[in-house]
Design an enzyme around this catalytic site. Sequence first.
Site, mmCIF file in Angstrom:
data_model
loop_
_atom_site.group_PDB
_atom_site.id
_atom_site.type_symbol
_atom_site.label_atom_id
_atom_site.label_comp_id
_atom_site.label_asym_id
_atom_site.label_seq_id
_atom_site.Cartn_x
_atom_site.Cartn_y
_atom_site.Cartn_z
ATOM 1 N N GLY A 62 -9.947 -5.768 -3.026
ATOM 2 C CA GLY A 62 -9.294 -6.041 -4.301
ATOM 3 C C GLY A 62 -9.347 -7.513 -4.670
ATOM 4 N N ALA A 63 -9.513 -7.768 -5.958
ATOM 5 C CA ALA A 63 -9.602 -9.148 -6.435
ATOM 6 C C ALA A 63 -8.368 -9.954 -6.061
ATOM 7 C CB ALA A 63 -9.795 -9.152 -7.952
ATOM 8 N N ASP A 64 -7.198 -9.323 -6.129
ATOM 9 C CA ASP A 64 -5.960 -10.039 -5.818
ATOM 10 C C ASP A 64 -5.923 -10.494 -4.368
ATOM 11 O OD1 ASP A 64 -5.898 -7.317 -5.146
ATOM 12 O OD2 ASP A 64 -3.712 -7.224 -5.217
ATOM 13 N N ARG A 65 -6.546 -9.730 -3.484
ATOM 14 C CA ARG A 65 -6.531 -10.087 -2.065
ATOM 15 C C ARG A 65 -7.415 -11.304 -1.797
ATOM 16 N NH1 ARG A 65 -7.412 -4.705 1.330
ATOM 17 N NH2 ARG A 65 -6.456 -5.991 2.969
ATOM 18 N N ASP A 84 1.498 -9.588 0.914
ATOM 19 C CA ASP A 84 1.830 -9.477 -0.509
ATOM 20 C C ASP A 84 2.638 -8.197 -0.723
ATOM 21 O OD1 ASP A 84 1.978 -9.374 -3.261
ATOM 22 O OD2 ASP A 84 -0.137 -9.830 -3.593
ATOM 23 N N THR A 87 3.245 -3.234 -5.320
ATOM 24 C CA THR A 87 3.233 -1.771 -5.370
ATOM 25 C C THR A 87 2.788 -1.218 -4.022
ATOM 26 O OG1 THR A 87 2.683 -1.888 -7.711
ATOM 27 C CG2 THR A 87 2.340 0.219 -6.608
ATOM 28 N N THR A 139 24.876 8.829 2.941
ATOM 29 C CA THR A 139 23.464 9.171 2.756
ATOM 30 C C THR A 139 22.701 7.999 2.160
ATOM 31 O OG1 THR A 139 23.962 11.518 2.470
ATOM 32 C CG2 THR A 139 21.868 10.736 1.594
#
Length: 210
Positions: A62-65, A84, A87, A139
């Site tokens: 991925g480009a972000d990586r 990072d 999502t 819970t």
Amino acid sequence: MFAARDLKVEEVRAMAVACVVPPLESVLEEVARRYLSVDPLFVAPGIKTGMPVLVDHPLEVGADRIVNGVAAFTRFQRAVIVVDFGTATTFDAVSDKGEYLGGAIAPGLKISAQALFEATAKLPRIDLKRPERAIGRSTVSSMQSGILFGYVGLVRGILDRMREEMGSAPSVIATGGLTPLLERDLAGWVDEVDPDLTLKGLRILHERNR
């Protein structure tokens, strides 16, 4: 966004983009040209990154990586791991020579919480926040404990394994919008937190490709 930063559209001189949603690339390109009057730089194969990508299928990264790796290595000038929290949560390893070595991808905190809610009949949707105790007394607090503290264990475990495989003592830098939820419990595993790491990487890559 421009108003919040007291900026004017006319002041924009360049635009760099790390997009991991291909259908949006044409939209972003049109926005850049029509409203900002600039040709955007997309982080994609063929641009100058200064970082060899030593994985089996470089085009799949991925480009972000890549952007995060460039920013982190520029910051530390030594072996480094980037975490990072978005999502998905990505772990990216960079060598002492500035080579991208690969990493790991895990479901993000929000995805994990959503899956627990959707795949069970009686568990509710919960807010993601750090519980006071690991032993939940309801819970909701039990789910928060399992998700948050369980995720801390995931992050620590992957970092320990990556450090061992790298055979060095890499620095660790964290970024991403969900970092504040985990920062307290990752002291000793994470050396630095930089919420603007990706933006800094984009600026660096823009300068290298002018």
